[in-house]
Design a protein around this motif. Structure first.
Motif, PDB file in Angstrom:
ATOM      1  N   VAL A 156      40.026  28.024  42.108  1.00 15.54           N
ATOM      2  CA  VAL A 156      39.438  29.353  42.322  1.00 15.54           C
ATOM      3  C   VAL A 156      37.909  29.279  42.193  1.00 15.54           C
ATOM      4  CG1 VAL A 156      39.351  31.740  41.486  1.00 15.54           C
ATOM      5  CG2 VAL A 156      41.528  30.493  41.489  1.00 15.54           C
ATOM      6  N   GLU A 159      35.774  28.299  45.234  1.00 13.82           N
ATOM      7  CA  GLU A 159      35.482  29.336  46.227  1.00 13.82           C
ATOM      8  C   GLU A 159      34.498  30.380  45.696  1.00 13.82           C
ATOM      9  OE1 GLU A 159      37.762  32.030  49.611  1.00 13.82           O
ATOM     10  OE2 GLU A 159      38.946  30.770  48.267  1.00 13.82           O
ATOM     11  N   GLU A 185      44.858  19.717  41.908  1.00  9.25           N
ATOM     12  CA  GLU A 185      45.217  20.962  42.595  1.00  9.25           C
ATOM     13  C   GLU A 185      44.075  21.432  43.512  1.00  9.25           C
ATOM     14  OE1 GLU A 185      46.927  25.330  41.207  1.00  9.25           O
ATOM     15  OE2 GLU A 185      45.189  24.497  40.163  1.00  9.25           O
ATOM     16  N   SER A 189      40.628  22.443  48.338  1.00  9.92           N
ATOM     17  CA  SER A 189      39.507  23.399  48.300  1.00  9.92           C
ATOM     18  C   SER A 189      38.162  22.683  48.277  1.00  9.92           C
ATOM     19  CB  SER A 189      39.642  24.368  47.119  1.00  9.92           C
ATOM     20  OG  SER A 189      39.431  23.720  45.898  1.00  9.92           O
ATOM     21  N   TYR A 227      34.292  31.303  54.482  1.00  7.69           N
ATOM     22  CA  TYR A 227      34.316  31.369  53.013  1.00  7.69           C
ATOM     23  C   TYR A 227      33.016  31.962  52.479  1.00  7.69           C
ATOM     24  CZ  TYR A 227      38.166  28.135  53.731  1.00  7.69           C
ATOM     25  OH  TYR A 227      39.332  27.558  54.153  1.00  7.69           O
ATOM     26  N   ARG A 229      36.359  34.073  50.986  1.00 16.21           N
ATOM     27  CA  ARG A 229      37.204  35.140  51.529  1.00 16.21           C
ATOM     28  C   ARG A 229      36.967  36.440  50.754  1.00 16.21           C
ATOM     29  NH1 ARG A 229      42.728  32.196  50.753  1.00 16.21           N
ATOM     30  NH2 ARG A 229      41.526  31.398  48.983  1.00 16.21           N
ATOM     31  N   THR A 233      40.996  37.676  46.924  1.00 12.20           N
ATOM     32  CA  THR A 233      41.823  36.706  47.648  1.00 12.20           C
ATOM     33  C   THR A 233      41.833  35.321  46.978  1.00 12.20           C
ATOM     34  OG1 THR A 233      41.357  37.892  49.694  1.00 12.20           O
ATOM     35  CG2 THR A 233      42.316  35.715  49.918  1.00 12.20           C
ATOM     36  N   LYS A 236      44.303  35.496  44.132  1.00 13.10           N
ATOM     37  CA  LYS A 236      45.692  35.753  44.551  1.00 13.10           C
ATOM     38  C   LYS A 236      46.267  34.620  45.377  1.00 13.10           C
ATOM     39  CE  LYS A 236      45.405  40.803  44.849  1.00 13.10           C
ATOM     40  NZ  LYS A 236      44.412  41.397  45.736  1.00 13.10           N
ATOM     41  N   THR A 237      45.434  34.075  46.283  1.00 10.22           N
ATOM     42  CA  THR A 237      45.909  33.035  47.202  1.00 10.22           C
ATOM     43  C   THR A 237      44.914  31.870  47.190  1.00 10.22           C
ATOM     44  OG1 THR A 237      46.527  34.918  48.594  1.00 10.22           O
ATOM     45  CG2 THR A 237      46.934  32.738  49.498  1.00 10.22           C
ATOM     46  N   PRO A 238      44.960  31.038  46.148  1.00  6.48           N
ATOM     47  CA  PRO A 238      43.992  29.926  46.066  1.00  6.48           C
ATOM     48  C   PRO A 238      44.154  28.945  47.234  1.00  6.48           C
ATOM     49  CG  PRO A 238      45.161  30.234  43.972  1.00  6.48           C
ATOM     50  CD  PRO A 238      45.873  31.067  44.997  1.00  6.48           C
ATOM     51  N   LEU A 239      43.092  28.216  47.505  1.00  5.16           N
ATOM     52  CA  LEU A 239      43.104  27.229  48.595  1.00  5.16           C
ATOM     53  C   LEU A 239      43.809  25.947  48.158  1.00  5.16           C
ATOM     54  CD1 LEU A 239      39.412  27.600  49.841  1.00  5.16           C
ATOM     55  CD2 LEU A 239      41.468  28.240  51.111  1.00  5.16           C
TER      56      LEU A 239
END
Length: 240
Positions: A156, A159, A185, A189, A227, A229, A233, A236-239
């Motif tokens: 996270v 981003e 993880e 990203s 980017y 986003r 986002t 909620k919706t990590p890369l």
């Protein structure tokens, strides 16, 4: 100067950082304001003086042990909370042009009070979301060094923070325990946001020996247009 201030001075001196009387006084005023304001709003769970000096002040300045802050012009601290690590670094390196971004206006009010009381200049305090500010000219692809301390998982943070970093600049994620799982993880990203892990520096805080890690990420190209986003986002919706 009392024992706790002397302790901070000596610990930083071991890493080649010299604090003068004014800087020590600024740290003490910062501590006093942190504790006073903490009674009205939630800034920190750590209020005991020696702990604040170690776990907030020394810990914040530890970034300077692994990066040459004297060569940094513009620094951004994303999700700074009570001002860590941005304000302790600014106290130690007055030349820095510092931008602090936080989503809670009450915290920005506290930070403004501290900046005014300490007489700090070239500090911009912004109430806002990193995802929105990272798209604006003057902030996007603009900073030599961007940092975040204990804000979110690395996938996270990438981003939130990498859009602010100029091409060739650094993002420093300040973490507690072993970050290997987070780094794995975050591989996708890093690639998407044009970041490359340059180094991971493990160390321990003095006395209690808590684990700390500083992950240095170099940005090799400008942020792709899509980017960051929209707000919310990345969480909620990590890369991945």
């Amino acid at each position: 100067m009392d024992a706790i201030q002397q302790q901070l001075q000596l610990r930083l001196k071991e890493h080649g950082l010299e604090l003068n009387e004014l800087q020590l006084e600024q740290f003490e005023l910062y501590f006093q304001d942190l504790v006073a304001w903490n009674e009205k709003m939630n800034l920190t769970g750590i209020t005991e003086r020696e702990q604040v000096y170690t776990k907030h002040f020394y810990d914040s300045v530890s970034l300077a042990f692994y990066t040459d802050i004297s060569k940094v012009g513009k620094l951004a601290d994303i999700g700074s909370g009570a001002g860590f690590p941005g304000l302790p670094l600014k106290i130690c390196f007055p030349h820095l042009k510092l931008t602090i971004v936080d989503s809670l206006n009450k915290r920005i009010g506290f930070l403004q009070h501290v900046v005014d009381r300490l007489g700090l200049t070239d500090v911009e305090l912004i109430h806002g979301r990193a995802e929105e500010l990272g798209r604006k000219e003057g902030y996007r692809d603009s900073y030599d060094l961007v940092t975040a301390r204990a804000v979110a998982k690395l996938v996270v943070l990438n981003e939130f923070c990498l859009p602010f970093v100029r091409k060739g600049g650094l993002f420093a994620a300040m973490k507690g325990g072993d970050p290997r799982d987070e780094m794995k993880e975050a591989e996708f990203s890093f690639n998407q946001l044009k970041g490359r892990v340059k180094a991971v520096h493990p160390f321990q805080l003095p006395v209690e020996e808590s684990e700390r890690h500083i992950i240095l990420v170099q940005k090799f190209d400008k942020t792709p247009h899509k980017y960051p986003r929209k707000p919310g986002t990345p969480l909620k919706t990590p890369l991945v």
